[in-house]
Design an enzyme around this catalytic site. Structure first.
Site, mmCIF file in Angstrom:
data_model
loop_
_atom_site.group_PDB
_atom_site.id
_atom_site.type_symbol
_atom_site.label_atom_id
_atom_site.label_comp_id
_atom_site.label_asym_id
_atom_site.label_seq_id
_atom_site.Cartn_x
_atom_site.Cartn_y
_atom_site.Cartn_z
ATOM 1 N N TYR A 59 -1.583 -0.530 10.329
ATOM 2 C CA TYR A 59 -1.818 -1.202 9.042
ATOM 3 C C TYR A 59 -0.673 -0.849 8.087
ATOM 4 O O TYR A 59 -0.116 -1.717 7.413
ATOM 5 C CB TYR A 59 -3.173 -0.739 8.509
ATOM 6 C CG TYR A 59 -3.432 -0.966 7.039
ATOM 7 C CD1 TYR A 59 -3.962 -2.168 6.586
ATOM 8 C CD2 TYR A 59 -3.183 0.038 6.105
ATOM 9 C CE1 TYR A 59 -4.227 -2.366 5.235
ATOM 10 C CE2 TYR A 59 -3.442 -0.140 4.761
ATOM 11 C CZ TYR A 59 -3.967 -1.342 4.327
ATOM 12 O OH TYR A 59 -4.222 -1.529 2.992
ATOM 13 N N SER B 137 0.851 -1.200 0.000
ATOM 14 C CA SER B 137 0.000 0.000 0.000
ATOM 15 C C SER B 137 0.879 1.240 0.000
ATOM 16 O O SER B 137 2.013 1.212 0.492
ATOM 17 C CB SER B 137 -0.866 0.012 1.261
ATOM 18 O OG SER B 137 -1.512 1.262 1.399
HETATM 19 P P1 NAP Z 1 -12.005 -5.495 -0.818
HETATM 20 O O1 NAP Z 1 -12.611 -4.898 -2.043
HETATM 21 O O2 NAP Z 1 -12.685 -5.274 0.487
HETATM 22 O O3 NAP Z 1 -11.853 -7.063 -1.075
HETATM 23 C C1 NAP Z 1 -11.340 -7.891 -0.097
HETATM 24 C C2 NAP Z 1 -11.370 -9.331 -0.571
HETATM 25 O O4 NAP Z 1 -10.660 -10.109 0.366
HETATM 26 C C3 NAP Z 1 -12.746 -9.926 -0.658
HETATM 27 O O5 NAP Z 1 -12.790 -10.806 -1.766
HETATM 28 C C4 NAP Z 1 -12.891 -10.705 0.653
HETATM 29 O O6 NAP Z 1 -13.835 -11.741 0.470
HETATM 30 C C5 NAP Z 1 -11.454 -11.192 0.833
HETATM 31 N N1 NAP Z 1 -10.950 -11.427 2.186
HETATM 32 C C6 NAP Z 1 -10.965 -10.574 3.227
HETATM 33 N N2 NAP Z 1 -10.332 -11.104 4.279
HETATM 34 C C7 NAP Z 1 -9.886 -12.328 3.899
HETATM 35 C C8 NAP Z 1 -9.159 -13.360 4.546
HETATM 36 N N3 NAP Z 1 -8.775 -13.250 5.819
HETATM 37 N N4 NAP Z 1 -8.868 -14.487 3.850
HETATM 38 C C9 NAP Z 1 -9.265 -14.595 2.571
HETATM 39 N N5 NAP Z 1 -9.960 -13.668 1.905
HETATM 40 C C10 NAP Z 1 -10.270 -12.542 2.570
HETATM 41 O O7 NAP Z 1 -10.492 -5.007 -0.594
HETATM 42 P P2 NAP Z 1 -9.433 -4.304 -1.588
HETATM 43 O O8 NAP Z 1 -9.544 -2.847 -1.404
HETATM 44 O O9 NAP Z 1 -9.541 -4.876 -2.943
HETATM 45 O O10 NAP Z 1 -8.059 -4.712 -0.889
HETATM 46 C C11 NAP Z 1 -7.229 -5.731 -1.414
HETATM 47 C C12 NAP Z 1 -5.803 -5.471 -0.996
HETATM 48 O O11 NAP Z 1 -5.382 -4.206 -1.478
HETATM 49 C C13 NAP Z 1 -5.534 -5.467 0.506
HETATM 50 O O12 NAP Z 1 -4.296 -6.078 0.764
HETATM 51 C C14 NAP Z 1 -5.457 -3.990 0.842
HETATM 52 O O13 NAP Z 1 -4.667 -3.746 1.989
HETATM 53 C C15 NAP Z 1 -4.779 -3.489 -0.426
HETATM 54 N N6 NAP Z 1 -4.933 -2.070 -0.648
HETATM 55 C C16 NAP Z 1 -6.152 -1.529 -0.889
HETATM 56 C C17 NAP Z 1 -6.263 -0.157 -1.121
HETATM 57 C C18 NAP Z 1 -7.578 0.514 -1.419
HETATM 58 O O14 NAP Z 1 -7.607 1.769 -1.437
HETATM 59 N N7 NAP Z 1 -8.638 -0.204 -1.675
HETATM 60 C C19 NAP Z 1 -5.107 0.639 -1.088
HETATM 61 C C20 NAP Z 1 -3.878 0.058 -0.816
HETATM 62 C C21 NAP Z 1 -3.799 -1.304 -0.618
HETATM 63 P P3 NAP Z 1 -14.654 -12.467 1.698
HETATM 64 O O15 NAP Z 1 -15.330 -11.369 2.443
HETATM 65 O O16 NAP Z 1 -15.576 -13.406 0.986
HETATM 66 O O17 NAP Z 1 -13.588 -13.160 2.487
#
Ligand code: NAP
Length: 253
Positions: free
Chosen positions: A158, A145
């Site tokens: 985080y 991130s």
């Molecule tokens: P998201 O849209 O909320 O999606 C999260 C996904 O992870 C869902 O498919 C969820 O499905 C699954 N999940 C959650 N906890 C889990 C676990 N313990 N084991 C297996 N699956 C799990 O999140 P996102 O924003 O795409 O984030 C993805 C990654 O990008 C993360 O590492 C986050 O830190 C990183 N990131 C995001 C942002 C941002 O702005 N969005 C920025 C920087 C980094 P279920 O609920 O079915 O488990």
């Protein structure tokens, strides 16, 4: 936009936490580039729905329930992939939790444990589970991130976990070379369920947009395109690196 290249024909990709958001977007892009994709998350229903969506786009896909903190789930994810497709060429470790917005000095032990368990320990363990099956010329990726470089206020601890992923990327790149390249992506802010404050809070969104040079939030597609590059031979001389995909937000020199 030109048509999607097909750089990943014959490759097999395992993406954790991939039923929505960035993980799903990466699975979709790798699939459209010709990879067979194995998606997973904590809820079978979400897995089934996401597999259907991928298949409806002509992507070869399968899905399993895998909570990344559970050893038997991780083992089954990798073994089922090898049973069906024979090998693993690409691993994307994408799961993360942000259980508390408390300052680090007052964060509960429970929240600290969860951050370590899901964001860091499970990232190591996903690679441990995949390692025996990784093919020659394979690619592993962590999703870090922008907060890794700027662990501010509500994202502080985080962010520290995301900084640790940069170290893990370097360490594993050395351990797994030359067979496997290991890199990370550091996304900026992308309006997903995880970052739904960007959708709900216009002020926060505008403030973040103003901190980018490109004056916009990131998209799932921006992250997926970078993942496809790191998975493909176009990045065959890149390992141990982190690509910041954050529209020019301040990260490092
Ligand atoms: P998201 O849209 O909320 O999606 C999260 C996904 O992870 C869902 O498919 C969820 O499905 C699954 N999940 C959650 N906890 C889990 C676990 N313990 N084991 C297996 N699956 C799990 O999140 P996102 O924003 O795409 O984030 C993805 C990654 O990008 C993360 O590492 C986050 O830190 C990183 N990131 C995001 C942002 C941002 O702005 N969005 C920025 C920087 C980094 P279920 O609920 O079915 O488990």
């Amino acid at each position: 936009m030109g048509s999607t290249p097909r750089r990943l024909e014959g490759k097999v990709a395992v993406i954790t936490a991939s039923t929505q958001g960035i993980g799903f977007g990466i699975a979709e892009r790798l699939g459209l580039e010709g990879a067979s994709v194995v998606i997973s998350s904590r809820k079978q229903k979400n897995v089934d729905e996401a597999v259907m969506k991928l298949k409806s786009k002509g992507i070869e896909a399968m899905g399993l329930e895998c909570h990344v903190s559970l050893a038997d789930h991780r083992k089954r994810l990798m073994e089922s992939t090898v049973e069906k497709y024979g090998h693993i060429d690409i691993v994307v470790s994408n799961a993360a939790a942000n259980p508390s917005i408390d300052p680090i000095v007052s964060m509960s032990e429970k929240a600290l444990d969860k951050l370590w368990e899901v964001n860091l320990k499970a990232s190591v363990q996903v690679v441990q589970a995949a390692a025996p099956h990784l093919s020659e010329n394979s690619s592993v990726m962590f999703i870090s991130s922008i907060a890794a470089y700027d662990p501010t206020s509500s994202l502080a601890m985080y962010g520290v976990m995301k900084t640790a992923l940069l170290g893990l990327t370097k360490a594993l790149a050395e351990e797994l070379a030359p067979r496997t390249r290991v890199n990370a992506i550091a996304p900026g802010f992308v309006p997903t369920h995880f970052a739904d404050f960007l959708v709900r809070n216009e002020e926060a969104r505008t403030e973040i947009e103003s901190r980018t040079l490109l004056r916009r939030l990131g998209t799932v597609g921006d992250m997926a395109a970078t993942a496809a590059f790191l998975a493909s031979d176009d990045s065959s001389y890149i390992t141990g690196e982190t690509i910041v995909v954050a529209g020019g937000m301040k990260s490092r020199l």
